[in-house]
Design a protein around this motif. Structure first.
Motif, short mmCIF file in Angstrom:
data_model
loop_
_atom_site.label_atom_id
_atom_site.label_comp_id
_atom_site.label_asym_id
_atom_site.label_seq_id
_atom_site.Cartn_x
_atom_site.Cartn_y
_atom_site.Cartn_z
N PHE A 1 0.90 -1.37 -0.39
CA PHE A 1 0.23 0.47 0.49
C PHE A 1 0.80 1.13 -0.19
O PHE A 1 0.64 2.03 -0.75
N THR A 2 1.36 1.06 0.90
CA THR A 2 2.91 2.89 0.50
C THR A 2 3.38 2.69 -0.47
O THR A 2 3.68 3.99 -0.93
N ARG A 3 3.98 1.32 -1.20
CA ARG A 3 4.17 1.74 -2.81
C ARG A 3 3.29 2.15 -3.28
O ARG A 3 4.34 2.97 -4.41
N HIS A 4 2.70 1.85 -3.45
CA HIS A 4 1.59 2.08 -4.01
C HIS A 4 1.07 3.65 -4.53
O HIS A 4 1.13 4.88 -4.97
N ILE A 5 1.47 4.13 -2.96
CA ILE A 5 0.66 5.47 -2.91
C ILE A 5 2.24 6.12 -3.01
O ILE A 5 1.97 7.70 -4.19
N ALA A 6 2.99 5.88 -2.57
CA ALA A 6 4.27 6.79 -3.28
C ALA A 6 4.37 7.06 -4.74
O ALA A 6 4.92 7.96 -5.21
N SER A 7 3.81 5.80 -5.69
CA SER A 7 3.86 5.92 -6.85
C SER A 7 2.66 7.14 -7.28
O SER A 7 3.34 7.02 -8.68
N ILE A 8 1.99 7.64 -6.91
CA ILE A 8 1.57 8.60 -7.11
C ILE A 8 1.91 9.92 -7.66
O ILE A 8 2.25 10.61 -6.66
N ASP A 9 2.20 10.24 -9.02
CA ASP A 9 2.70 11.38 -9.21
C ASP A 9 1.44 12.74 -9.12
O ASP A 9 1.56 13.04 -10.09
N ASP A 10 1.00 13.29 -7.94
CA ASP A 10 0.32 14.05 -7.35
C ASP A 10 0.74 15.02 -6.36
O ASP A 10 0.51 14.51 -5.51
N PRO A 11 1.47 16.15 -7.04
CA PRO A 11 2.05 16.76 -6.19
C PRO A 11 0.91 17.92 -5.15
O PRO A 11 0.85 18.56 -4.12
N GLN A 12 -0.71 17.80 -5.69
CA GLN A 12 -1.33 18.25 -4.60
C GLN A 12 -2.08 17.09 -3.84
O GLN A 12 -3.13 17.86 -3.02
N LEU A 13 -1.64 15.31 -3.98
CA LEU A 13 -2.57 14.81 -3.03
C LEU A 13 -2.76 15.22 -1.67
O LEU A 13 -3.87 14.74 -1.24
N ASN B 1 -5.21 -1.74 -7.27
CA ASN B 1 -5.59 -0.94 -8.12
C ASN B 1 -5.61 -0.97 -9.28
O ASN B 1 -6.14 -1.66 -9.47
N ARG B 2 -5.15 0.04 -10.15
CA ARG B 2 -6.00 -0.11 -11.55
C ARG B 2 -5.15 -1.00 -12.40
O ARG B 2 -6.03 -1.24 -13.65
N GLN B 3 -4.26 -1.77 -11.43
CA GLN B 3 -3.81 -2.62 -12.81
C GLN B 3 -5.06 -4.34 -12.11
O GLN B 3 -4.03 -5.67 -12.48
N GLY B 4 -5.16 -4.00 -11.30
CA GLY B 4 -5.92 -5.17 -10.96
C GLY B 4 -5.14 -6.28 -9.69
O GLY B 4 -5.85 -7.10 -9.29
N GLU B 5 -3.96 -5.88 -8.74
CA GLU B 5 -3.57 -6.02 -7.91
C GLU B 5 -3.55 -5.68 -6.73
O GLU B 5 -4.21 -4.60 -6.64
N GLU B 6 -4.50 -6.98 -5.55
CA GLU B 6 -4.50 -6.76 -4.09
C GLU B 6 -3.01 -5.62 -3.59
O GLU B 6 -2.55 -6.53 -3.83
N ARG C 1 -10.78 7.30 -6.50
CA ARG C 1 -9.93 8.08 -7.50
C ARG C 1 -8.24 8.53 -7.29
O ARG C 1 -8.00 8.81 -8.11
N LEU C 2 -8.49 9.23 -6.24
CA LEU C 2 -7.36 9.76 -5.63
C LEU C 2 -6.06 9.48 -5.37
O LEU C 2 -5.08 9.46 -5.73
N LEU C 3 -6.24 8.16 -4.93
CA LEU C 3 -5.24 7.25 -4.53
C LEU C 3 -5.41 5.81 -5.74
O LEU C 3 -4.67 4.88 -5.18
N GLN C 4 -6.01 6.34 -6.56
CA GLN C 4 -6.25 5.34 -8.12
C GLN C 4 -6.34 3.82 -7.30
O GLN C 4 -5.49 3.07 -7.38
N LEU C 5 -7.62 3.64 -6.66
CA LEU C 5 -7.70 1.98 -6.42
C LEU C 5 -8.89 1.98 -6.33
O LEU C 5 -10.05 3.06 -6.93
N GLU C 6 -9.07 0.85 -6.81
CA GLU C 6 -10.40 -0.11 -6.67
C GLU C 6 -11.27 -0.62 -5.37
O GLU C 6 -10.45 -1.90 -5.05
N ALA C 7 -12.67 -0.79 -5.03
CA ALA C 7 -12.62 -1.91 -3.75
C ALA C 7 -13.84 -2.65 -3.89
O ALA C 7 -14.78 -2.48 -4.95
N LYS C 8 -13.81 -3.67 -3.44
CA LYS C 8 -14.31 -5.10 -3.23
C LYS C 8 -15.22 -4.99 -1.54
O LYS C 8 -14.36 -4.79 -1.09
#
Length: 308
Positions: free
Chosen positions: A145-157, A228-233, A195-202
């Motif tokens: 989860f930490t790596r995923h959030i760190a990979s989001i290239d958005d200075p406004q996050l 994530n948007r690649q379907g990885e949990e 959307r901000l965190l580029q995640l999907e929930a089930k």
């Protein structure tokens, strides 16, 4: 007059660029230096990029060397330990709490600042990690989860997360149950956070995928899986009936958000000082706290309502 203007112009140029426009870091010196600190050229470029810099921003090797700081040696490492009253084991445990190791640090100043910062906020990080453990997140999931959030290239996050937190606060200060309008607002906040965190929930109850509305009405444990948007949990969060009927998950998420935004405030106060990217563990922490708080509020229902 013309001679005077030319002279003034040249004097200004010399004052602004004393090393001359053609001054640049010597390539051979640079390669020798990075080898001496155990880096590759890629390591150096990645480090500079964290501060929005490149080698071209430095005119001489001495200037770059001074900006980078003092390379760590065994003697200097133990001086840092003495300065902070830590043993090697205690330092490793402190850094490990934030997903780092001693080997991640090359310069004395970076390690010293990190130890000061982490020591001040270790309790907040421990509290958040304990919460994630109670919710069933493993260390591997926390790192993913930490790596995923760190990979989001958005200075406004960070600012957007803070804005969502402000919108959520009225729900944290009341006991519910929510009106249909409030539930629609919560659903919108949840979807915006995803959307901000580029995640999907089930959502799952008893191993069966259900809708968020059905999850809110369930009388048993609810599992929320984040992808994530690649379907990885990325994470698997278990919310029990007690957590959801007491509002615990909402309050716990709020603590996570507060802890996560702590570092961002500190970084703002320390502008002008070369600070390692110590805020990085806290942005995922704020994101995790926000997701927990919004999900908890969305699924939250009072015990009295269930009994009725």
């Amino acid at each position: 007059m013309r001679t005077w203007l030319v002279t003034a112009f040249l004097a200004t140029v010399i004052a602004l660029f004393p090393g001359g426009a053609s001054a640049e870091v010597n390539r051979a010196e640079l390669e020798e230096y990075i080898e001496s600190v155990g880096w590759t050229m890629g390591d150096l470029l990645a480090y500079l990029d964290r501060y929005g810099l490149t080698v071209a921003d430095f005119r001489t090797m001495d200037e770059l060397r001074q900006w980078l700081g003092t390379p760590l040696t065994d003697e200097r490492f133990h001086a840092v330990l003495r300065r902070h009253g830590l043993t090697v084991e205690e330092l490793e445990a402190l850094l490990g709490q934030f997903g780092e190791t001693v080997q991640d640090y090359t310069f004395v100043e970076d390690l010293d600042r990190a130890v000061r910062f982490y020591s001040q906020h270790n309790a907040a990080m421990q509290q958040m990690n304990d919460l994630l453990g109670v919710l069933g997140m493993t260390e591997q999931e926390v790192r993913a989860f930490t790596r995923h959030i760190a990979s989001i290239d958005d200075p406004q996050l960070a600012g957007q997360l803070a804005a969502l937190r402000a919108q959520l606060r009225p729900f944290e200060q009341t006991e519910g149950p929510w009106t249909d309008e409030q539930r629609r607002e919560l659903r919108a906040l949840w979807e915006k956070a995803l959307r901000l965190l580029q995640l999907e929930a089930k959502y799952y109850v008893n191993g069966r995928e259900i809708t968020p509305s059905a999850a809110a009405a369930a009388d048993t444990k609810t599992i929320v899986k984040l992808y994530n948007r690649q379907g990885e949990e990325m994470a698997d969060i278990a919310m029990t009936r007690d957590m959801l009927t007491s509002g615990y998950i909402v309050r716990a998420g709020e603590k996570g958000i507060e802890a996560g935004l702590l570092a961002l405030e500190m970084k703002g106060m320390m502008q002008g000082e070369k600070l390692p990217d110590t805020a990085s563990p806290y942005l995922p922490q704020a994101a995790a706290g926000l997701l927990l708080a919004v999900a908890g509020a969305l699924l939250y229902r009072r015990a009295g309502r269930l009994k009725g």
